[in-house]
Write an enzyme that holds these catalytic residues in place. Structure first.
Site, PDB file in Angstrom:
ATOM      1  N   HIS A 104      15.724   4.822  71.254  1.00 11.12           N
ATOM      2  CA  HIS A 104      15.682   3.363  71.064  1.00 11.12           C
ATOM      3  C   HIS A 104      14.286   2.817  71.375  1.00 11.12           C
ATOM      4  O   HIS A 104      13.756   3.090  72.459  1.00 11.12           O
ATOM      5  CB  HIS A 104      16.721   2.688  71.968  1.00 11.12           C
ATOM      6  CG  HIS A 104      18.127   3.097  71.637  1.00 11.12           C
ATOM      7  ND1 HIS A 104      18.662   4.310  72.025  1.00 11.12           N
ATOM      8  CD2 HIS A 104      19.092   2.460  70.925  1.00 11.12           C
ATOM      9  CE1 HIS A 104      19.904   4.399  71.558  1.00 11.12           C
ATOM     10  NE2 HIS A 104      20.196   3.296  70.890  1.00 11.12           N
TER      11      HIS A 104
ATOM     12  N   HIS B 253      20.328  -1.420  60.412  1.00 10.06           N
ATOM     13  CA  HIS B 253      21.120  -1.372  61.656  1.00 10.06           C
ATOM     14  C   HIS B 253      21.759  -2.745  61.931  1.00 10.06           C
ATOM     15  O   HIS B 253      21.845  -3.169  63.062  1.00 10.06           O
ATOM     16  CB  HIS B 253      20.187  -0.965  62.802  1.00 10.06           C
ATOM     17  CG  HIS B 253      20.873  -0.508  64.051  1.00 10.06           C
ATOM     18  ND1 HIS B 253      21.841   0.452  64.075  1.00 10.06           N
ATOM     19  CD2 HIS B 253      20.692  -0.872  65.354  1.00 10.06           C
ATOM     20  CE1 HIS B 253      22.226   0.649  65.325  1.00 10.06           C
ATOM     21  NE2 HIS B 253      21.562  -0.139  66.118  1.00 10.06           N
TER      22      HIS B 253
ATOM     23  N   ASP C 234      16.561   3.352  67.019  1.00  6.12           N
ATOM     24  CA  ASP C 234      17.402   2.188  66.723  1.00  6.12           C
ATOM     25  C   ASP C 234      16.914   0.946  67.469  1.00  6.12           C
ATOM     26  O   ASP C 234      16.241   1.048  68.490  1.00  6.12           O
ATOM     27  CB  ASP C 234      18.852   2.449  67.187  1.00  6.12           C
ATOM     28  CG  ASP C 234      19.605   3.378  66.248  1.00  6.12           C
ATOM     29  OD1 ASP C 234      18.976   3.952  65.333  1.00  6.12           O
ATOM     30  OD2 ASP C 234      20.816   3.539  66.452  1.00  6.12           O
TER      31      ASP C 234
HETATM   32 ZN   LIG Z   1      21.771  -0.157  68.237  1.00  4.04          ZN
END
Ligand SMILES: [Zn+2]
Length: 234
Positions: free
Chosen positions: A192, A99, A48
């Site tokens: 991430h 996202h 993400d």
């Molecule tokens: Zn995020």
């Protein structure tokens, strides 16, 4: 006067509960309308908050080295700033999902604003790649009352494992052990590739990448299968 203030605060609290907190708690607890695990013998690794011009190319190099296809939930404004990274992701067989256009919680977005976040990000991705934009993960896993309705054209993907890798301290201590323990087939792992989000450490992806390399090395030896979401939901 005090009575009016108390009633106003109570009403505000009810609105927050009904619009933001309850939908998130109910959707996440029931799993209704979302996917937390895949029906597969493989593991789906997802990233993400990118693309990040420093760390995402390093991550793509790492995935290439181990021939692992992953899934990226990208921030639309960063897609516009780094289109070549998105093109590379797609060319190398990874899935690109939404996202939000900015890293904003659905809790503070009106339905119109949320719709715009989804549309703008889909548009930004589509300008870079030919693949259909089919997957959506809301920032922080936050839903509002309209999230599932507005996101109904996408498959909403949450996760089975989240590690706190957005903090340097976790990357230095604990992340690798937790990653190595996450080996059940059907898992969706959340990592991430950008540390610019509110509450994250800028350097955190550096440590995530170090741990991920060891994790992939170990699992490739064990012949663990990894899969990208577009290959799960064809
Ligand atoms: Zn995020």
């Amino acid at each position: 006067m005090i009575k009016i203030i108390i009633i106003s605060l109570l009403l505000l609290l009810i609105v927050i509960l009904v619009y933001a907190i309850l939908p998130t708690v109910l959707i996440r607890a029931s799993g209704w309308g979302i996917t937390k695990r895949i029906k597969s013998e493989a593991i789906a690794i997802t990233f993400d908050d990118g693309p990040n011009p420093e760390y995402t190319p390093q991550l793509l190099d790492l995935l290439k080295k181990f021939d692992v296809k992953a899934t990226f939930f990208v921030v639309g404004s960063k897609v516009l700033a780094n289109p070549d990274i998105i093109k590379r992701m797609s060319a190398e067989g990874h899935t690109v999902g939404i996202h939000h256009f900015e890293h904003i919680s659905s809790w503070i977005l009106s339905p119109i604003q949320l719709k715009k976040q989804l549309q703008q990000t889909e548009q930004a991705i589509r300008e870079c790649v030919l693949q259909k934009v089919r997957f959506y993960r809301p920032p922080w896993g936050h839903f509002n009352l309209f999230s599932l309705l507005l996101g109904k054209r996408y498959k909403v993907i949450i996760w089975s494992h989240i590690f706190g890798d957005w903090k340097v301290a976790k990357g230095k201590n604990g992340l690798l052990e937790q990653l190595l323990a996450a080996t059940e087939p059907g898992s969706i792992l959340l990592l991430h590739d950008c540390g610019e989000t509110l509450g994250a450490d800028q350097e955190a992806p550096y440590y995530m990448l170090k741990c991920l390399e060891i994790y992939l090395q170990e699992n490739v030896t064990k012949e663990t299968k990894f899969i990208t979401l577009k290959d799960v939901y064809q």
